[in-house]
Write a protein that holds these residues in place. Structure first.
Motif, PDB file in Angstrom:
ATOM      1  N   PHE A  17       0.741  -1.118   0.051  1.00  0.00           N
ATOM      2  CA  PHE A  17       0.095   0.080  -0.032  1.00  0.00           C
ATOM      3  C   PHE A  17       0.943   1.191   0.083  1.00  0.00           C
ATOM      4  CE2 PHE A  17       0.813  -0.880   4.414  1.00  0.00           C
ATOM      5  CZ  PHE A  17       1.164   0.197   5.042  1.00  0.00           C
ATOM      6  N   SER A  40      -4.818  10.035  -0.451  1.00  0.00           N
ATOM      7  CA  SER A  40      -5.420   8.798  -0.952  1.00  0.00           C
ATOM      8  C   SER A  40      -4.556   7.568  -0.417  1.00  0.00           C
ATOM      9  CB  SER A  40      -5.027   8.895  -2.357  1.00  0.00           C
ATOM     10  OG  SER A  40      -5.969   9.784  -2.940  1.00  0.00           O
ATOM     11  N   GLU A  98      -3.525   3.812  -1.760  1.00  0.00           N
ATOM     12  CA  GLU A  98      -3.559   3.048  -2.931  1.00  0.00           C
ATOM     13  C   GLU A  98      -3.146   1.516  -2.266  1.00  0.00           C
ATOM     14  OE1 GLU A  98      -1.428   4.660  -6.206  1.00  0.00           O
ATOM     15  OE2 GLU A  98      -3.056   5.914  -6.702  1.00  0.00           O
ATOM     16  N   LYS A 130      -2.673  -2.987  -3.222  1.00  0.00           N
ATOM     17  CA  LYS A 130      -2.771  -3.996  -3.949  1.00  0.00           C
ATOM     18  C   LYS A 130      -3.177  -5.388  -3.105  1.00  0.00           C
ATOM     19  CE  LYS A 130      -0.458  -7.302  -7.264  1.00  0.00           C
ATOM     20  NZ  LYS A 130       0.874  -7.746  -7.770  1.00  0.00           N
ATOM     21  N   ASP A 156      -6.531  -4.062  -7.570  1.00  0.00           N
ATOM     22  CA  ASP A 156      -5.988  -2.673  -7.105  1.00  0.00           C
ATOM     23  C   ASP A 156      -7.173  -1.750  -6.566  1.00  0.00           C
ATOM     24  OD1 ASP A 156      -3.429  -3.624  -7.928  1.00  0.00           O
ATOM     25  OD2 ASP A 156      -4.064  -3.469 -10.191  1.00  0.00           O
ATOM     26  N   SER A 157      -6.936  -1.158  -5.554  1.00  0.00           N
ATOM     27  CA  SER A 157      -7.966  -0.218  -4.974  1.00  0.00           C
ATOM     28  C   SER A 157      -7.166   0.985  -4.549  1.00  0.00           C
ATOM     29  CB  SER A 157      -8.414  -0.951  -3.613  1.00  0.00           C
ATOM     30  OG  SER A 157      -7.599  -1.188  -2.549  1.00  0.00           O
ATOM     31  N   ARG A 158      -8.279   2.108  -4.697  1.00  0.00           N
ATOM     32  CA  ARG A 158      -7.766   3.283  -4.297  1.00  0.00           C
ATOM     33  C   ARG A 158      -8.894   4.010  -3.443  1.00  0.00           C
ATOM     34  NH1 ARG A 158      -7.969   8.731  -6.720  1.00  0.00           N
ATOM     35  NH2 ARG A 158      -5.882   9.623  -6.589  1.00  0.00           N
ATOM     36  N   GLN A 180      -9.842   7.481  -1.480  1.00  0.00           N
ATOM     37  CA  GLN A 180      -9.457   8.830  -1.505  1.00  0.00           C
ATOM     38  C   GLN A 180     -10.342   9.592  -0.648  1.00  0.00           C
ATOM     39  OE1 GLN A 180     -10.159  12.132  -4.547  1.00  0.00           O
ATOM     40  NE2 GLN A 180      -8.067  11.797  -4.972  1.00  0.00           N
ATOM     41  N   SER A 240     -12.327   3.201  -5.583  1.00  0.00           N
ATOM     42  CA  SER A 240     -12.308   2.530  -6.983  1.00  0.00           C
ATOM     43  C   SER A 240     -11.650   1.325  -7.018  1.00  0.00           C
ATOM     44  CB  SER A 240     -11.645   3.544  -7.925  1.00  0.00           C
ATOM     45  OG  SER A 240     -10.327   4.005  -7.468  1.00  0.00           O
ATOM     46  N   TYR A 241     -12.009   0.422  -7.658  1.00  0.00           N
ATOM     47  CA  TYR A 241     -11.474  -0.957  -7.461  1.00  0.00           C
ATOM     48  C   TYR A 241     -11.191  -1.526  -9.042  1.00  0.00           C
ATOM     49  CZ  TYR A 241     -12.744  -2.180  -2.829  1.00  0.00           C
ATOM     50  OH  TYR A 241     -12.944  -2.297  -1.374  1.00  0.00           O
ATOM     51  N   ARG A 284     -13.555  -2.629 -13.727  1.00  0.00           N
ATOM     52  CA  ARG A 284     -13.132  -1.521 -13.125  1.00  0.00           C
ATOM     53  C   ARG A 284     -14.534  -1.046 -12.609  1.00  0.00           C
ATOM     54  NH1 ARG A 284      -8.200   0.552 -13.804  1.00  0.00           N
ATOM     55  NH2 ARG A 284      -8.980   2.830 -13.409  1.00  0.00           N
ATOM     56  N   ARG A 291     -16.301   2.217  -9.597  1.00  0.00           N
ATOM     57  CA  ARG A 291     -15.951   3.388  -8.795  1.00  0.00           C
ATOM     58  C   ARG A 291     -17.376   3.924  -8.168  1.00  0.00           C
ATOM     59  NH1 ARG A 291     -13.223   8.962 -10.980  1.00  0.00           N
ATOM     60  NH2 ARG A 291     -13.055   9.920  -8.800  1.00  0.00           N
TER      61      ARG A 291
END
Length: 554
Positions: free
Chosen positions: A343, A355, A357, A359, A374-376, A378, A387-388, A552, A554
């Motif tokens: 991360f 944010s 980020e 894995k 993979d995630s984010r 924020q 978001s994924y 993807r 979000r």
């Protein structure tokens, strides 16, 4: 078979189409063939089926296959059949989308009237009404109209529309709802009974739409980041977001002295509680027999291949979705474990955005990598932007379909007031949503639960733009889609594992709104329920979640 009747709208497209010599779409049966019993432990009533009476030779729940429960309470799928079999179809006369100029004097629309075997006078029996709905509020306009048996086209006047109700700088979608209700009691229905419903997209134009300015948001407030060995906490003036370094999940709580949790364990979700159709395969058929036999599935396999338009070199169509998911580690009774590989923390000092980020790997019980995520996350003020990006591993590529791609989390018991804009107000699925109209709906986890005799996946709502979960004071959580397609969601008082493992309704602990946590699923992709047969996988290709694709959301 419980949560079923998927893709039946495709049959009716043929029935009502130009070829009038087609028949089919027969539904087994009118009602579930179950018998009422009492649980010896709890005393709760439930509907019993094969094997519940000491009968060693039985068909299990194979005769629990109706549109109504044994006590004549309708399944959610009855809404779909009612809509598809209704005696009148109304469609735009000019094009697929109706466009109306609010600056003009003519506020009328023309509709084609397709009558289907009507044996009564429309004018004498049916009152017709229209209303316009959007994603922000209750109907903004409504009225009535007349329809006669000899009409093939009708004109509806929408006069009286107020321009101020439809002019906005934020793009909105509108729908024209049409309904025909019984004028009086008849031998076959009560007064106000809905005989016909239709929902058509409508677009409004006006010269004033470009003249308004969008109000700018105020500047965000600074966030504080605190990190220890196991968690990262991002604090705003009112809330805290907690990231778990071990499994990549996220929680959300108040930052005051109470530290009250709003939601916890937000994480990717790839499993679902089995439906009867998910279990349909050669396994269930062979289980009906108590001696070794040989069953030739070649004929049915050939028919299913044609029906689903499959290149079946990689899959065994005789085996159920449930068996294949279990073997791959995608069973709801033992879902994949999430492991955070690495991360990073990113800070934007100018906009006060922070944010994380990460894995994350979804691992089976045998420690096989099933998904890479993979995630984010924020954080800005009290908003969490999620978001994924999901990539199924090659180990899963020979599956006919994945159960779902989404995320799940747990809400506190007080957040049971559910409001959403999407398809409703009854349960619907990607392959069973023709009858579910777009609208602003209010519900609760208890109301959304479909109490199928054999519990399983239930209660879903499709094509949602937003959903909120609030307490009695109006505080809680709002989830908004940033994708045009929207999302599916469900909210339940029971976990996927509990629904999956239950074989009868009395296996589920009695729970009520406000006294139990709320299990929420938000789905980017969800497999349909199928319905053609109950002894082979029968979800059509367009309603499956491809295991070889990346996703993807979000």
């Amino acid at each position: 078979m419980g949560n079923s009747n998927g893709n039946i709208h495709l049959y009716f497209e043929q029935f009502w189409g130009p070829n009038k010599r087609i028949q089919g779409g027969f539904v087994w049966d009118f009602k579930d063939q179950g018998l009422r019993k009492k649980c010896e432990v709890t005393g709760a009533d439930y509907f019993a089926y094969g094997g519940d009476f000491g009968d060693t030779k039985n068909d299990a729940q194979f005769c629990i296959n109706g549109l109504f429960f044994p006590d004549r309470v309708p399944h959610p799928a009855v809404n779909e059949l009612r809509y598809l079999q209704q005696p009148v179809q109304l469609t735009p006369a000019a094009c697929k989308e109706i466009t109306l100029d609010l600056d003009g004097n003519d506020q009328t629309i023309a509709l084609n009237v397709n009558k289907r075997n009507i044996h009564f006078q429309l004018k004498d029996i049916v009152d017709w009404e229209w209303s316009i709905v959007t994603d922000e509020h209750a109907p903004s306009a409504q009225g009535s109209f007349e329809l006669y048996n000899n009409e093939t086209t009708t004109i509806i006047s929408l006069n009286g529309l107020k321009k101020d109700n439809f002019v906005t700088t934020i793009p909105k979608k509108y729908w024209l709802n049409l309904a025909g209700r019984a004028k009086r009691d008849t031998p076959w229905c009560k007064k106000k009974h809905i005989i016909v419903t239709e929902q058509l997209p409508i677009k409004f134009t006006t010269s004033e739409s470009e003249g308004h300015q969008i109000k700018q948001s105020t500047k965000a407030k600074a966030c504080v980041v605190d990190e220890n060995a196991s968690h990262i906490t991002i604090s705003t003036s009112t809330h805290e977001f907690i990231f778990d370094k071990k499994n990549g999940s996220v929680g959300f709580r108040l930052s005051d002295s109470s530290k009250k949790t709003i939601f916890m364990a937000l994480s990717p979700n790839f499993t679902r509680a089995d439906t009867d159709n998910d279990r349909g395969g050669k396994e269930i058929v062979r289980s009906f027999f108590d001696h070794p036999i040989i069953i030739d599935f070649a004929f049915w396999k050939c028919q299913v291949e044609k029906m689903l338009n499959l290149n079946t070199g990689l899959v065994d169509l005789n085996r159920s979705f449930s068996t294949c998911w279990h073997e791959k580690g995608l069973s709801a009774s033992d879902p994949p474990k999430m492991k955070c590989e690495h991360f990073g923390i990113l800070e934007d000092d100018e906009d006060y955005r922070i944010s994380i980020e990460a894995k994350t790997l979804a691992l089976s019980a045998r420690n096989i990598v099933l998904m890479t995520v993979d995630s984010r996350f924020q954080v800005c003020d009290d908003v969490l932007d999620v978001s994924y990006s999901v990539r199924p591993s090659q180990f899963l590529h020979n599956l006919l379909s994945l159960p779902r791609i989404g995320f799940t989390f747990l809400l506190g018991p007080e957040y049971y007031h559910v409001s959403y804009f999407g398809r409703g107000g009854h349960e619907n699925y990607p392959d069973r949503k023709a009858s579910a109209q777009f609208g602003l709906w209010n519900s609760s986890p208890a109301e959304m639960h479909a109490n199928y005799i054999v519990p399983g996946e239930n209660g879903n709502r499709c094509d949602c733009r937003w959903v909120s979960f609030l307490n009695i004071s109006g505080e809680g959580l709002l989830i908004v889609s940033k994708e045009n397609a929207g999302f599916c969601f469900s909210a339940s008082l029971w976990s996927q594992e509990e629904l999956h493992n239950a074989t009868h309704t009395h296996d589920l602990e009695s729970r009520f709104n406000g006294n139990s946590d709320v299990h929420v699923n938000i789905d980017h992709a969800l497999m349909g329920v199928g319905g053609d047969v109950g002894w082979n996988p029968c979800v059509y290709e367009q309603y499956r979640v491809r295991a070889e694709s990346s996703y993807r959301c979000r």
